[in-house]
Structure formats: C-alpha cells, structure tokens
Design a protein around this motif. Structure first.
Motif, PDB file in Angstrom:
ATOM      1  N   PRO A 234       1.344 -14.994  -1.672  1.00 40.22           N
ATOM      2  CA  PRO A 234       1.470 -14.312  -0.243  1.00 40.22           C
ATOM      3  C   PRO A 234       2.855 -14.225   0.355  1.00 40.22           C
ATOM      4  CG  PRO A 234       0.845 -16.744  -0.184  1.00 40.22           C
ATOM      5  CD  PRO A 234       0.879 -16.188  -1.794  1.00 40.22           C
TER       6      PRO A 234
ATOM      7  N   GLU B 254       1.921  -9.811  -2.599  1.00 40.61           N
ATOM      8  CA  GLU B 254       0.857  -9.503  -1.743  1.00 40.61           C
ATOM      9  C   GLU B 254       1.225  -8.092  -1.130  1.00 40.61           C
ATOM     10  OE1 GLU B 254      -0.245 -11.857   1.432  1.00 40.61           O
ATOM     11  OE2 GLU B 254      -2.486 -11.131   1.500  1.00 40.61           O
ATOM     12  N   GLY B 255       0.393  -7.250  -1.352  1.00 39.82           N
ATOM     13  CA  GLY B 255       0.691  -5.863  -0.954  1.00 39.82           C
ATOM     14  C   GLY B 255       0.939  -4.858  -2.016  1.00 39.82           C
TER      15      GLY B 255
ATOM     16  N   THR C 186      -2.718  -5.217  -3.053  1.00 41.24           N
ATOM     17  CA  THR C 186      -3.535  -6.541  -3.380  1.00 41.24           C
ATOM     18  C   THR C 186      -3.459  -7.546  -2.261  1.00 41.24           C
ATOM     19  OG1 THR C 186      -1.532  -7.397  -4.517  1.00 41.24           O
ATOM     20  CG2 THR C 186      -3.015  -6.346  -5.797  1.00 41.24           C
ATOM     21  N   GLN C 187      -4.616  -8.350  -1.941  1.00 41.15           N
ATOM     22  CA  GLN C 187      -4.763  -9.434  -1.345  1.00 41.15           C
ATOM     23  C   GLN C 187      -4.958 -10.592  -1.822  1.00 41.15           C
ATOM     24  OE1 GLN C 187      -7.914  -8.107   1.201  1.00 41.15           O
ATOM     25  NE2 GLN C 187      -6.628  -6.275   2.013  1.00 41.15           N
ATOM     26  N   THR C 188      -4.929 -11.868  -1.354  1.00 42.23           N
ATOM     27  CA  THR C 188      -4.968 -13.001  -1.787  1.00 42.23           C
ATOM     28  C   THR C 188      -6.221 -13.299  -2.189  1.00 42.23           C
ATOM     29  OG1 THR C 188      -5.295 -13.968   0.255  1.00 42.23           O
ATOM     30  CG2 THR C 188      -3.036 -14.223  -0.759  1.00 42.23           C
TER      31      THR C 188
END
Lengths: 110, 111
Positions: free
Chosen positions: B111, B15-16, B79-81
């Motif tokens: 995550p 994530e990120g 990016t995010q979940t």
C-alpha cells in the motif's frame, strides 16, 4: 444453496492410519474432483468423476481411493497415511468446465 | 503428459502499478480458465476463454487467449490491495472435463 462442503476442516493423522475426507455438493453437478495443494504449489488432480458410478484417476492417485454412489457425494479415502500426504485437499464440482471449490481440508500426517 | 506453465511465480508491486501473469500449455487447449485464491482460501472461478484470440475484461482485469489456444495472460491495471492472492490459469482438455492447473502467480501489493 451451500455449494460444495467438505469435512473435516483440519485433521492430524499418524503414519499408517486411514481416514475418509467427505465432500458433498448440492448443485446437481455431474462432475466432481479431488485435488491436493502442497505449500506454494498449484493444484494436482487426484481423482475425478463424471457421474454417479464413474470414477477415474488424475495425476497423483497413488495412496488414495474414491467412490461415487450418488450425484451429491464424492468421498476420498486415504489408506495407510504417509507424511507425503500432508497437504490441503480441495473437492470441486462442475457442470462443464467451470469448477466450484469447497473450503478445503488441511491434513497433517506425522 | 500435458503441462501448463505459469510465470512469474511471485510478483510484488506497489499499489497502483500494473501486473501481468502468463500461462503456456504444451498442448492445444479446448478452453482456459482463471481462478483466484486468497491467502488461506479456496480457488474461485474468475473467467473462461474459449475462442482463439479472445479478449475479455472484468473491470481492471483483462484476460487474453492466444491465437493458437496454447497461451493466455491476465493483466491487472492499477493494482489494489484487494487484488492480493494467487492467480491460477487452468487449461481444459477436450472432452475430458479435466483441468490442468498452472503453478500459480502469487501477487503481493504494497500500500
């Protein structure tokens, strides 16, 4: 508006049986499409229609038939089901190129 | 026949991190569209690119259409979940109303 609706959601068929997958759209779209999606794969076009009374083959039409008697409805007929037809079937409609998909029918042939 | 190839097939990111998927057509396209399919869901239209060299943004998503109208890319920043799913490009063939879909890129976000 309901958009694109498909019935049934799930179905198990025995080899050699026949069935019709129903698809209805309430957006007055001229274009309608049937795709199949095998696990982990993209979408393969089975048949499509550019308006009532007009249908044409896509990439993988063998074993399937369609009709388009009204703007709203575009049923897909499977005759003599085979295990190779196990897949998820999506119906879609559109007014130009953008397509709106139904929720899909998961079909298993055993 | 006409083909649309998409790479990579799978991508796992933290994530990120950023994510990019690429799409190449064997023929010149009228336009290209991008769809997202969540696990167990149906494809949902994201965007359409029509002009040569076109770039469009939707929040953290950037879409590009190549100068020759034969390739395209989708880039997700940080990016995010909620970005999890399969992203499909689909090339439109002129005057047919048909789309040729790529095989899709499945994005997993840890995550």
């Amino acid at each position: 508006n309901a958009g694109v609706t498909q019935t049934p959601k799930f179905r198990i068929l025995k080899i050699g049986q026949s069935m019709t997958l129903q698809c209805t759209q309430d957006m007055n779209h001229n274009y309608m499409y049937w795709y199949r999606q095998d696990p982990g794969m993209g979408l393969k076009l089975i048949y499509y229609s550019v308006g009532a009374g007009i249908t044409d083959k896509g990439e993988v039409p063998n074993g399937y038939n369609v009709s388009r008697s009204t703007t709203e409805d575009f049923p897909l007929r499977l005759e003599l089901a085979a295990p190779s037809q196990t897949s998820v079937y999506f119906c879609a409609s559109g007014a130009g190129y953008e397509q709106y998909f139904g929720p899909g029918t998961r079909l298993t042939v055993t | 026949g006409q083909q649309v190839m998409q790479i990579p097939q799978y991508q796992h990111v933290q994530e990120g991190e950023d994510f990019t998927t690429y799409c190449n057509s064997s023929t010149t396209l009228s336009n290209i569209q991008w769809y997202k399919q969540r696990p167990g869901g149906h494809p949902v239209f994201l965007i359409q690119l029509v002009k040569s060299g076109e770039v469009k943004k939707q929040k953290r998503l950037t879409f590009q259409f190549g100068e020759a109208k034969k390739n395209s890319s989708l880039h997700i920043t940080a990016t995010q979940t909620t970005d999890v799913g399969t992203y499909f490009c689909a090339g439109a063939l002129r005057n047919t109303g048909k789309l040729i879909f790529g095989q899709g890129t499945t994005l997993q976000v840890k995550p």
